[in-house]
Motif scaffolding. Structure first.
Motif, PDB file in Angstrom:
ATOM      1  N   PHE A   1       0.914  -1.090  -0.208  1.00 59.99           N
ATOM      2  CA  PHE A   1       0.510   0.354  -0.453  1.00 59.99           C
ATOM      3  C   PHE A   1       1.183   1.759  -0.083  1.00 59.99           C
ATOM      4  CE2 PHE A   1      -2.484   3.072   2.705  1.00 59.99           C
ATOM      5  CZ  PHE A   1      -3.288   3.646   1.591  1.00 59.99           C
TER       6      PHE A   1
ATOM      7  N   LEU B   1      -4.037   5.611  -2.614  1.00 62.30           N
ATOM      8  CA  LEU B   1      -4.970   6.520  -3.034  1.00 62.30           C
ATOM      9  C   LEU B   1      -5.478   7.151  -4.130  1.00 62.30           C
ATOM     10  CD1 LEU B   1      -4.167   8.844   0.581  1.00 62.30           C
ATOM     11  CD2 LEU B   1      -5.370   6.349   0.271  1.00 62.30           C
TER      12      LEU B   1
ATOM     13  N   LEU C   1      -7.814   3.431  -2.459  1.00 65.29           N
ATOM     14  CA  LEU C   1      -8.413   3.613  -1.098  1.00 65.29           C
ATOM     15  C   LEU C   1      -8.865   5.106  -1.919  1.00 65.29           C
ATOM     16  CD1 LEU C   1      -8.968   2.258   1.416  1.00 65.29           C
ATOM     17  CD2 LEU C   1      -7.070   3.821   2.392  1.00 65.29           C
TER      18      LEU C   1
ATOM     19  N   PRO D   1     -10.147   8.011   0.990  1.00 61.92           N
ATOM     20  CA  PRO D   1     -10.627   8.257   1.915  1.00 61.92           C
ATOM     21  C   PRO D   1     -11.498   9.486   2.275  1.00 61.92           C
ATOM     22  CG  PRO D   1      -8.227   9.363   1.801  1.00 61.92           C
ATOM     23  CD  PRO D   1      -9.252   8.483   0.340  1.00 61.92           C
TER      24      PRO D   1
ATOM     25  N   GLN E   1     -12.763   1.496  -3.156  1.00 61.53           N
ATOM     26  CA  GLN E   1     -13.545   1.505  -2.040  1.00 61.53           C
ATOM     27  C   GLN E   1     -13.513   2.034  -1.447  1.00 61.53           C
ATOM     28  OE1 GLN E   1     -14.729  -1.250  -0.345  1.00 61.53           O
ATOM     29  NE2 GLN E   1     -14.516  -2.566  -1.815  1.00 61.53           N
ATOM     30  N   HIS E   2     -14.219   3.182  -1.207  1.00 62.50           N
ATOM     31  CA  HIS E   2     -14.940   4.646  -0.415  1.00 62.50           C
ATOM     32  C   HIS E   2     -14.922   4.527   1.327  1.00 62.50           C
ATOM     33  CE1 HIS E   2     -15.865   6.569  -4.466  1.00 62.50           C
ATOM     34  NE2 HIS E   2     -15.313   7.382  -4.302  1.00 62.50           N
ATOM     35  N   VAL E   3     -14.099   4.831   1.573  1.00 61.59           N
ATOM     36  CA  VAL E   3     -14.275   4.421   3.720  1.00 61.59           C
ATOM     37  C   VAL E   3     -14.297   5.829   4.392  1.00 61.59           C
ATOM     38  CG1 VAL E   3     -13.105   2.894   3.188  1.00 61.59           C
ATOM     39  CG2 VAL E   3     -12.066   4.709   3.611  1.00 61.59           C
TER      40      VAL E   3
ATOM     41  N   SER F   1     -14.041   4.501   9.449  1.00 57.23           N
ATOM     42  CA  SER F   1     -13.130   4.614   8.942  1.00 57.23           C
ATOM     43  C   SER F   1     -12.050   4.176   8.556  1.00 57.23           C
ATOM     44  CB  SER F   1     -13.309   6.645   7.764  1.00 57.23           C
ATOM     45  OG  SER F   1     -13.926   6.785   7.721  1.00 57.23           O
TER      46      SER F   1
ATOM     47  N   ALA G   1     -10.945   0.867   6.100  1.00 63.59           N
ATOM     48  CA  ALA G   1     -10.112   0.880   5.577  1.00 63.59           C
ATOM     49  C   ALA G   1      -9.253   0.160   5.527  1.00 63.59           C
ATOM     50  CB  ALA G   1      -9.258   2.106   5.567  1.00 63.59           C
TER      51      ALA G   1
ATOM     52  N   ALA H   1     -10.769  -3.423   3.595  1.00 66.02           N
ATOM     53  CA  ALA H   1     -10.527  -3.440   1.981  1.00 66.02           C
ATOM     54  C   ALA H   1      -8.515  -3.942   1.939  1.00 66.02           C
ATOM     55  CB  ALA H   1     -10.562  -1.910   1.969  1.00 66.02           C
ATOM     56  N   LEU H   2      -7.966  -3.325   3.289  1.00 64.94           N
ATOM     57  CA  LEU H   2      -6.393  -3.678   2.508  1.00 64.94           C
ATOM     58  C   LEU H   2      -6.520  -4.671   2.674  1.00 64.94           C
ATOM     59  CD1 LEU H   2      -4.477  -0.587   3.986  1.00 64.94           C
ATOM     60  CD2 LEU H   2      -5.173  -1.227   1.693  1.00 64.94           C
TER      61      LEU H   2
ATOM     62  N   TRP I   1      -7.504  -6.819  -0.105  1.00 67.34           N
ATOM     63  CA  TRP I   1      -6.699  -6.591  -1.913  1.00 67.34           C
ATOM     64  C   TRP I   1      -5.914  -7.918  -1.104  1.00 67.34           C
ATOM     65  CZ3 TRP I   1      -7.444  -0.890  -1.279  1.00 67.34           C
ATOM     66  CH2 TRP I   1      -8.771  -0.221  -1.684  1.00 67.34           C
TER      67      TRP I   1
END
Length: 359
Positions: free
Chosen positions: A74, A95, A116, A118, A137-139, A305, A309, A312-313, A316
């Motif tokens: 990331f 991002l 990602l 944010p 992914q909207h967090v 949030s 996040a 999501a990581l 992935w």
């Protein structure tokens, strides 16, 4: 029966405070094993259980990738760092940023395994080319955590009825001259102005420099208004603090802050400013900021949030584990590197023992 092996995520950071704040928010919620790779000499206060590897440039990142083969990198940094990291033949996430569209940015969107965002979906950039939304992914807002013991602000006198304005300059400054800060403070006697971040301005009546603050959220929660650039990290802290904001985009950054400030204004989240105002404009601007509803800003911050996040990581990293390299994508990345953006990267790859295309 044994469960699946724990996935491994490498965090590649530049020296921006915002990148480290986002990382500090996410790491406590991450199921994967984490390694943080950051610039040499930059302090990253973390739990001792998190491995930290100092790196100085893309070549050292690629050398680490060749040794460790993480399931996901990331990268919270500029596009060039994302693309260099992608040459390591492991999946890369980054991002989804605002700013001008370019061939380099389009290539980032093409090669990223995950993007990602944010911020709430309503604040998504309008300048991107086609993007596979399944990889986004909207967090919600992702501010740096408050921390266990934030430092108190300078106390006002017991009879001081002035409201508090915080000007966020961060580590790189806000591009405003000390004379303009002094003039703004002098023109607004009902306010005391606190400067959070780098500045050369000296203390003056109504004007107090605080220095660089790692507890920005605590500072903003004590404010009645904030003037700042439209960076992702600052706006996230403003949303979490629920304070009126005047957004003055800093120049450069490929127009990222200009686009973001315009979005904030269009959605009623902040007062967008194209330049530092004249002294006589401040009273009207501050009144206008106080009257803004800011509902769109508040709706993106529910405290969840960081967990979203991290999820999501982790997802992935798990989905990417064992995936085969894409030779066509790698050829495009090497062509980008050799074209002059990072001409030393092919040599760095060879030195790190990372195989080249066709070898």
């Amino acid at each position: 029966m044994f469960g699946k092996p724990r996935t491994h995520v490498g965090f590649v950071l530049d020296d921006a405070l915002g990148a480290r704040g986002r990382m500090a928010a996410v790491l406590p919620h991450l199921r994967s094993r984490a390694t943080v790779l950051g610039p040499v000499g930059v302090d990253v206060p973390l739990d001792a259980a998190v491995e930290q590897v100092p790196v100085n440039g893309p070549a050292e990142v690629l050398a680490w990738v060749a040794r460790e083969r993480p399931d996901l990198l990331f990268v919270d940094g500029p596009d060039s760092l994302v693309l260099a990291a992608a040459l390591g033949e492991v999946p890369v996430a980054t991002l989804l940023r605002h700013g001008e569209r370019s061939e380099e940015r389009d290539l980032v969107h093409e090669v990223a395994h995950g993007l990602l965002a944010p911020y709430p979906r309503a604040f998504a950039p309008r300048s991107t080319g086609p993007i596979d939304e399944a990889r986004v992914q909207h967090v919600g807002w992702l501010p740096a955590p408050l921390g266990p013991a934030p430092s108190p602000l300078p106390a006002a006198g017991s009879s001081d009825a002035r409201r508090t304005m915080v000007v966020v300059t961060g580590r790189r400054g806000a591009g405003v001259e000390p004379a303009d800060l002094r003039a703004a403070a002098a023109a607004t006697p009902g306010w005391r102005w606190l400067i959070a971040g780098e500045t050369t301005v000296a203390p003056a009546p109504g004007l107090e420099p605080l220095g660089v603050r790692h507890d920005l959220l605590a500072v903003l929660r004590a404010a009645d208004a904030v003037v700042a650039g439209a960076s992702l990290s600052t706006v996230a802290a403003v949303a979490a603090a629920d304070v009126p904001m005047l957004a003055v985009p800093r120049s450069g950054r490929r127009g990222a802050e200009d686009e973001f400030a315009a979005l904030l204004g269009a959605l009623g989240a902040a007062v967008p400013l194209h330049r530092w105002p004249a002294p006589e404009q401040w009273d009207e601007l501050l009144d206008g900021a106080a009257r803004m509803d800011r509902a769109s800003l508040r709706e993106g911050w529910d405290g969840g949030s960081p967990l979203r996040a991290a999820t999501a990581l982790d997802g992935w990293a798990g989905a990417a584990a064992g995936g085969a390299p894409d030779p066509d994508r790698r050829a495009r990345l090497l062509a980008w590197a050799s074209a002059g953006d990072l001409p030393d990267v092919p040599d760095a790859l060879a030195g790190a023992g990372v195989p080249m295309v066709g070898t």
